[in-house]
Design a protein around this motif. Structure first.
Motif, short mmCIF file in Angstrom:
data_model
loop_
_atom_site.label_atom_id
_atom_site.label_comp_id
_atom_site.label_asym_id
_atom_site.label_seq_id
_atom_site.Cartn_x
_atom_site.Cartn_y
_atom_site.Cartn_z
N THR A 213 0.67 -1.31 -0.02
CA THR A 213 -0.07 0.19 -0.05
C THR A 213 0.95 1.15 0.08
O THR A 213 0.67 2.26 -0.57
CB THR A 213 -0.69 0.05 1.12
N LEU A 214 1.88 1.23 0.76
CA LEU A 214 2.64 2.44 0.89
C LEU A 214 3.57 2.60 -0.25
O LEU A 214 3.97 3.69 -0.61
CB LEU A 214 3.35 2.41 2.28
N LEU A 215 4.29 1.26 -0.60
CA LEU A 215 5.45 1.56 -1.56
C LEU A 215 5.42 0.98 -2.98
O LEU A 215 6.15 1.15 -4.10
CB LEU A 215 6.72 0.89 -0.87
N GLY A 216 4.21 0.33 -3.22
CA GLY A 216 3.89 -0.29 -4.60
C GLY A 216 2.64 0.18 -5.22
O GLY A 216 2.84 0.31 -6.55
N ARG A 217 1.43 0.08 -4.52
CA ARG A 217 0.21 0.33 -5.26
C ARG A 217 0.12 1.76 -6.08
O ARG A 217 -0.42 1.70 -7.11
CB ARG A 217 -1.04 0.18 -4.21
N TRP A 218 0.95 2.88 -5.80
CA TRP A 218 0.64 4.00 -6.10
C TRP A 218 1.91 4.43 -7.14
O TRP A 218 1.64 5.15 -7.76
CB TRP A 218 0.74 5.16 -5.09
N THR A 219 2.63 3.15 -7.42
CA THR A 219 3.73 3.62 -8.34
C THR A 219 3.51 3.89 -9.92
O THR A 219 2.28 3.19 -10.26
CB THR A 219 4.83 2.63 -8.03
N PRO A 220 4.03 4.61 -10.66
CA PRO A 220 3.52 4.60 -12.21
C PRO A 220 3.91 3.26 -12.88
O PRO A 220 4.59 2.39 -12.26
CB PRO A 220 4.80 5.40 -12.59
N VAL A 221 2.91 3.13 -13.67
CA VAL A 221 2.73 1.76 -14.43
C VAL A 221 4.38 1.08 -14.78
O VAL A 221 4.56 -0.01 -14.60
CB VAL A 221 2.04 1.64 -15.57
N PRO A 222 5.11 2.05 -15.48
CA PRO A 222 6.37 1.44 -16.01
C PRO A 222 7.29 1.01 -14.74
O PRO A 222 8.46 0.41 -15.14
CB PRO A 222 7.25 2.61 -16.77
N PHE A 223 7.29 1.15 -13.64
CA PHE A 223 8.12 0.76 -12.40
C PHE A 223 8.00 -0.68 -12.11
O PHE A 223 7.89 -1.26 -10.97
CB PHE A 223 7.85 1.67 -11.31
N HIS A 224 7.83 -1.63 -12.96
CA HIS A 224 7.67 -3.00 -12.83
C HIS A 224 8.87 -3.63 -11.98
O HIS A 224 8.89 -4.39 -11.18
CB HIS A 224 7.70 -3.59 -14.23
N GLY A 225 10.17 -2.94 -12.00
CA GLY A 225 11.28 -3.60 -11.56
C GLY A 225 11.16 -3.00 -9.96
O GLY A 225 11.59 -3.96 -9.09
N TRP A 226 10.67 -2.06 -9.62
CA TRP A 226 10.69 -1.61 -8.33
C TRP A 226 9.43 -2.75 -7.53
O TRP A 226 9.72 -3.19 -6.41
CB TRP A 226 10.04 -0.10 -8.13
N ARG A 227 8.35 -2.93 -8.30
CA ARG A 227 7.27 -3.75 -7.74
C ARG A 227 7.97 -5.34 -7.55
O ARG A 227 7.53 -6.03 -6.64
CB ARG A 227 6.02 -3.72 -8.63
N ARG A 228 8.62 -5.65 -8.79
CA ARG A 228 9.22 -6.91 -8.63
C ARG A 228 10.02 -7.25 -7.17
O ARG A 228 10.12 -7.90 -6.57
CB ARG A 228 10.06 -7.26 -10.03
N PHE A 229 10.97 -5.92 -7.12
CA PHE A 229 11.75 -5.92 -5.89
C PHE A 229 10.99 -6.05 -4.35
O PHE A 229 11.40 -6.80 -3.75
CB PHE A 229 12.30 -4.54 -5.86
N LEU A 230 10.02 -5.25 -4.55
CA LEU A 230 9.07 -5.50 -3.37
C LEU A 230 8.72 -7.11 -3.11
O LEU A 230 8.59 -7.44 -1.90
CB LEU A 230 7.88 -4.52 -3.33
N LEU A 231 7.97 -7.51 -4.41
CA LEU A 231 7.48 -9.06 -4.22
C LEU A 231 8.28 -9.79 -3.73
O LEU A 231 7.97 -10.63 -2.81
CB LEU A 231 6.78 -9.02 -5.40
N CYS A 232 9.58 -9.72 -4.46
CA CYS A 232 10.72 -10.68 -4.33
C CYS A 232 11.41 -10.51 -2.64
O CYS A 232 11.89 -11.54 -2.04
CB CYS A 232 11.82 -10.49 -4.99
N SER A 233 11.25 -9.20 -2.21
CA SER A 233 11.54 -8.83 -0.92
C SER A 233 10.82 -9.86 0.08
O SER A 233 11.35 -10.05 1.42
CB SER A 233 11.57 -7.62 -0.41
#
Length: 190
Positions: A34-54
Motif C-alpha cells: 500500500t505504501l510503496l507499490g500500489r501508487w507507483t507509475p505503471v512503468p516501475f515494474h522493476g520496483w514492484r518486482r523488488f518489493l514482491l521478491c523481498s
C-alpha cells in the motif's frame, strides 16, 4: 506434524487456518504494498518486482506486475520470463500460483488458490495450486479456481469461469467455461 497437518488441526479446533507468523507477514506485506507499490507509475515494474521478491516471491527479471494487482501471500507467487499480471488482478495465492513464460493474466481477473470444504462442519480451508502455462492468456475479469492448470497456449475468454483444467492450445469461454475450439496458429507456437 507437517505445516498442513498443523493448519488442519487448528482449523478443526476452531482456530485460525494460518499461524500468527504467517498472518503477520501478510500484514507487513499489505502495508508495504500500500505504501510503496500500489501508487507507483505503471512503468516501475522493476520496483514492484523488488518489493514482491523481498517478501519471498519468485519472479523473473522480465516479469511484469501492475500497481493495482493484489497479491495475498508473495511466497506463493512465481512468474517466469515475460509473464504478466495486469491491472486489478486479484492473485489470491493461498497456495502456489505460477505463471509460465509469456503467460498473460488480464485486468480484473481473479486467481483463487483456496476455498472451503462445504461438507466439513468446521468449513475447513482447502488450498490447491494454480498453473498458468507458457503463452497462455487469461482474459479480462475471468475466474480461475483452486487446482486449475491452464495449459500451454490456452485461452480463457473474458468473464469466463473455470474450476477445471484447460487443454493446451484451446480456447474456452463462458460460465462454466466450455471448449470452443483449438487455436489456429499458422505455423507459430505449437
Amino acid at each position: 506434524m507437517t505445516p498442513l497437518d498443523a493448519k488442519q488441526a487448528r482449523s478443526r479446533e476452531g482456530g485460525p487456518s494460518f499461524p500468527l507468523s504467517h498472518r503477520l507477514l501478510r500484514l507487513a506485506w499489505s502495508l508495504t504494498w500500500t505504501l510503496l507499490g500500489r501508487w507507483t507509475p505503471v512503468p516501475f515494474h522493476g520496483w514492484r518486482r523488488f518489493l514482491l521478491c523481498s517478501f519471498g516471491a519468485d519472479l523473473h527479471p522480465t516479469a511484469r506486475v501492475y500497481p493495482t494487482v493484489k497479491v495475498w501471500y508473495p511466497p506463493n507467487l512465481a512468474m517466469r520470463e515475460h509473464a504478466c499480471l495486469g491491472p486489478d488482478v486479484n492473485c489470491y495465492c493461498m497456495d502456489r500460483i505460477e505463471l509460465g513464460p509469456y503467460a498473460v493474466v488480464s485486468q480484473g481477473t481473479y486467481l483463487c488458490g483456496g476455498s472451503h470444504d462445504v461438507d466439513d462442519p468446521h468449513f475447513q480451508l482447502i488450498t490447491k495450486p494454480i498453473l498458468i502455462g507458457c503463452n497462455a492468456w487469461v482474459a479480462a475479469q475471468a475466474f480461475v479456481g483452486p487446482g486449475v492448470t491452464v495449459g500451454e497456449g490456452a485461452v480463457l475468454g473474458a468473464r469466463s469461469v473455470t474450476v477445471k483444467n484447460l487443454e493446451p492450445y484451446t480456447i474456452y469461454a463462458g460460465n462454466p467455461a466450455k471448449l470452443l475450439r483449438k487455436r489456429k496458429l499458422d505455423g507459430a507456437g505449437a
